[in-house]
Design an enzyme around this catalytic site. Structure first.
Site, short mmCIF file in Angstrom:
data_model
loop_
_atom_site.label_atom_id
_atom_site.label_comp_id
_atom_site.label_asym_id
_atom_site.label_seq_id
_atom_site.Cartn_x
_atom_site.Cartn_y
_atom_site.Cartn_z
N ASP A 92 0.85 -1.19 0.00
CA ASP A 92 0.00 0.00 0.00
C ASP A 92 0.89 1.25 0.00
OD1 ASP A 92 -2.79 1.26 0.53
OD2 ASP A 92 -1.70 1.90 2.31
N TYR A 204 -0.48 11.65 3.46
CA TYR A 204 -1.35 11.95 2.32
C TYR A 204 -1.47 13.45 2.06
CZ TYR A 204 -2.66 7.05 2.45
OH TYR A 204 -2.61 5.68 2.40
N HIS A 259 -7.27 -6.20 -0.27
CA HIS A 259 -6.19 -5.22 -0.23
C HIS A 259 -5.13 -5.58 0.81
CE1 HIS A 259 -4.32 -1.24 -0.37
NE2 HIS A 259 -4.39 -1.19 0.95
#
Length: 286
Positions: A92, A204, A259
């Site tokens: 990820d 982020y 995921h």
């Protein structure tokens, strides 16, 4: 060089080749527990808490989370551990960092293994052309807001955090290794500490600082593992990644997996990693 203290968990003897593991969001070193046990026989396996996560220091300004800082962290950590190269594995967001380290410091990465994250250039180009992926990555934009994303994670006893791993839409599937109550407790413990979500979300908030990339090519043997039922990443990006790897590239897509691949299907993931590591060594000797 950053002056930050990094927390890591290690398994395997110090003299063995280094395998460095970079977790994703919202995770910490613990997401690699199955790999720490598996690879310690032949490697010094180090699972890191990335900058801002878990017990690693968390600078307060979002400027401290620019991608170039995160890439330099990995270079510094490698040197601090007494190594000049490693097998680098990222999942990820840790996969994004792993790709960038491999591009910027190719001499430091003997083999690259990425789990459920495409080459960063594929990601940025694909997202602009495919509204469906833009929607799936909507949280990248949501995270740009101050304080509110952190608050959302804490509501209702961290319901959002729990459901990421356990819900039908985003969690580990029926055929995967479900997280135990203890596993969930470990995640809740780490992320319920005061301010524990700000560092991770700051990653982020700084994403647009270094994309698009100046350099793209990956020159070491690369393995990309992908859980096809990933709720956040479209599988089409995995195949397109091939064009940026100028060496042996292997892609394995696991149809029933989510995921959270290395926790979802640890036995298969470990087997695929072993095969890739062994195959490359024999090929080099020939």
């Amino acid at each position: 060089d950053s002056g930050l203290r990094f927390h890591y968990v290690a398994a395997g003897e110090r003299g063995k080749p280094l395998m460095l593991l970079l977790h994703g969001f919202p995770e910490f070193w613990y997401s690699w527990r199955h790999q720490l046990r598996e690879f310690k026989s032949e490697y010094r396996v180090v699972a890191l808490d990335l900058r801002g996560y878990g017990e690693t220091d968390a600078p307060s300004h979002k400027e401290n989370y620019k991608l170039d800082c995160l890439i330099t962290d990995i270079k510094d950590i490698l040197e601090s551990l007494g190594y000049n190269k490693c097998v680098l594995i990222g999942h990820d967001w840790g996969g994004m960092i792993a790709w960038l380290v491999a591009i910027c410091y190719p001499e430091m990465v003997t083999k690259l293994i990425v789990v459920n994250f495409p080459h960063p250039s594929v990601f940025t180009e694909y997202i602009l052309r495919h509204p469906s992926q833009l929607i799936k990555s909507g949280y990248y934009f949501f995270f740009q807001m101050p304080w509110f994303p952190e608050f959302m994670f804490t509501v209702n006893d961290f319901k959002v955090l729990k459901s990421l791993f356990t819900s039908q839409a985003t969690g580990i599937g029926r055929k995967g290794c479900r997280l135990t109550a203890e596993d969930i407790e470990a995640y809740l413990y780490v992320f319920s500490q005061p301010g524990a979500l700000t560092g991770p979300i700051n990653h982020y908030r700084s994403i647009f600082s270094c994309l698009p990339l100046q350099h793209h090519e990956v020159v070491m043997p690369t393995l990309l593992l992908w859980g096809e039922r990933d709720a956040f990443m479209e599988v089409e990006m995995a195949e397109i990644t091939r064009i940026y790897v100028k060496n042996h590239f292997r892609l394995t897509i696991l149809s029933e997996a989510s995921h959270w691949l290395q926790q979802d299907q640890p036995d298969i993931v470990n087997k695929l990693i072993w095969t890739f590591l062994k195959e490359e060594t024999t090929r080099k000797r020939e």
